[in-house]
Design an enzyme around this catalytic site. Sequence first.
Site, PDB file in Angstrom:
ATOM      1  N   VAL A 261       0.839  -1.194   0.000  1.00 31.50           N
ATOM      2  CA  VAL A 261       0.000   0.000   0.000  1.00 31.50           C
ATOM      3  C   VAL A 261       0.879   1.251   0.000  1.00 31.50           C
ATOM      4  CG1 VAL A 261      -1.983  -1.095   1.117  1.00 31.50           C
ATOM      5  CG2 VAL A 261      -0.172  -0.060   2.533  1.00 31.50           C
TER       6      VAL A 261
ATOM      7  N   ARG B 187       4.209   2.403  -2.329  1.00 33.48           N
ATOM      8  CA  ARG B 187       4.439   2.937  -3.666  1.00 33.48           C
ATOM      9  C   ARG B 187       4.709   1.780  -4.612  1.00 33.48           C
ATOM     10  NH1 ARG B 187       2.305   6.246  -1.629  1.00 33.48           N
ATOM     11  NH2 ARG B 187       2.888   8.374  -1.048  1.00 33.48           N
TER      12      ARG B 187
ATOM     13  N   ASP C  26      -2.186  -2.499  -3.986  1.00 33.46           N
ATOM     14  CA  ASP C  26      -3.029  -1.326  -4.163  1.00 33.46           C
ATOM     15  C   ASP C  26      -2.322  -0.248  -4.968  1.00 33.46           C
ATOM     16  OD1 ASP C  26      -5.500   0.165  -3.513  1.00 33.46           O
ATOM     17  OD2 ASP C  26      -4.156   1.467  -2.365  1.00 33.46           O
TER      18      ASP C  26
ATOM     19  N   GLU D 119       0.112   3.426 -13.287  1.00 32.64           N
ATOM     20  CA  GLU D 119      -1.305   3.420 -12.935  1.00 32.64           C
ATOM     21  C   GLU D 119      -2.088   4.252 -13.931  1.00 32.64           C
ATOM     22  OE1 GLU D 119      -1.728   4.655  -8.871  1.00 32.64           O
ATOM     23  OE2 GLU D 119      -0.475   3.040  -8.088  1.00 32.64           O
TER      24      GLU D 119
ATOM     25  N   HIS E 239      -5.433   1.857  -6.123  1.00 29.88           N
ATOM     26  CA  HIS E 239      -4.843   2.925  -5.302  1.00 29.88           C
ATOM     27  C   HIS E 239      -5.922   3.611  -4.466  1.00 29.88           C
ATOM     28  CE1 HIS E 239      -1.067   5.654  -5.222  1.00 29.88           C
ATOM     29  NE2 HIS E 239      -1.743   5.789  -4.085  1.00 29.88           N
TER      30      HIS E 239
ATOM     31  N   SER F 166      -6.526   2.526  -0.898  1.00 26.05           N
ATOM     32  CA  SER F 166      -6.474   2.024   0.471  1.00 26.05           C
ATOM     33  C   SER F 166      -6.770   3.093   1.522  1.00 26.05           C
ATOM     34  CB  SER F 166      -5.105   1.395   0.754  1.00 26.05           C
ATOM     35  OG  SER F 166      -4.066   2.341   0.634  1.00 26.05           O
TER      36      SER F 166
END
Length: 305
Positions: free
Chosen positions: A211, A213, A237, A242, A261, A263
Amino acid sequence: MSQVEALADVRYATSGELAGALPGADVLLVWDFRSTALATAWPAASSLRWVHAASAGVNHVLTPEVVASDVVVTNARGVFDEPMAEYVLGLALALAKDLSTTLAHQRERRWRHRETERLGGRHALVAGTGPIGRAIGRKLAAIGMTVTGLGRVARSEDPDLGSVLPMSSLSEALPEADFVVLAAPLTDETRGMIDAKAIAAMKPTARLINVGRGPLVVQEDLVEALSAGRLGGAALDVFVDEPLAGSSPLWHLPNVIVSPHMSGDVVGWRAELVALFADNLSRYLAGQPLRNVVDKTRGYVRERS
């Protein structure tokens, strides 16, 4: 943003409009954690004195020019700690209790009894000793897991993380962990910390939760290990790129949970981000010390000793 607008003249700009909006502005709020617009708009930042990132990570605003300047950088430290810790606990439970198979069987109307695992008594290695890592440590310890932290400075008898090992001890710490949780900032030391060598040091039954990077993990090495069954599973996550490409094998690998992404994003998180910035803006206007000042050479807010 009304509370901010009551304190200052506010200009709103997209990434493409930033260079035109920066002249004369002494404060910049970077709302989009993916935006790197400051790098190209920097020549227009003639009056800039303070940049606030509405995120825990600040890599997107720490350009070489910003680091070398007198501009102060702050972040949203404290907003995401507990939500992210809850999310990590949920991911650990989902992996241990094999919820993905349960849901798949439910969709198929398939009644198949099986056994799952306990989290109590298992060992979690949490990389990152900032507020997020500490909140994760507390949550995992509360359900009976043994927690070890991994950070910049080693120490024993840490109230949230048990004992804390230095980052240089990663290879020695990995073989003991049933869950490896990444909540570290992205620095030169942590980039690619989970690569083929690190994965080889982990238990084949261990699970990786990231969670922090995306670049903390060498994604290709992780995919290879998961595909070969050399790792028990992963919950991711964050990713190197992305959104995660639809062609990525991570979407389809068994024992892998992919989330976009999210969390730390709970109901009300935007209001909390604005409230934090508004409080800091009041401090700035009053000439008081700002909260969450980032050490620009390290890329994160330094821990209090």
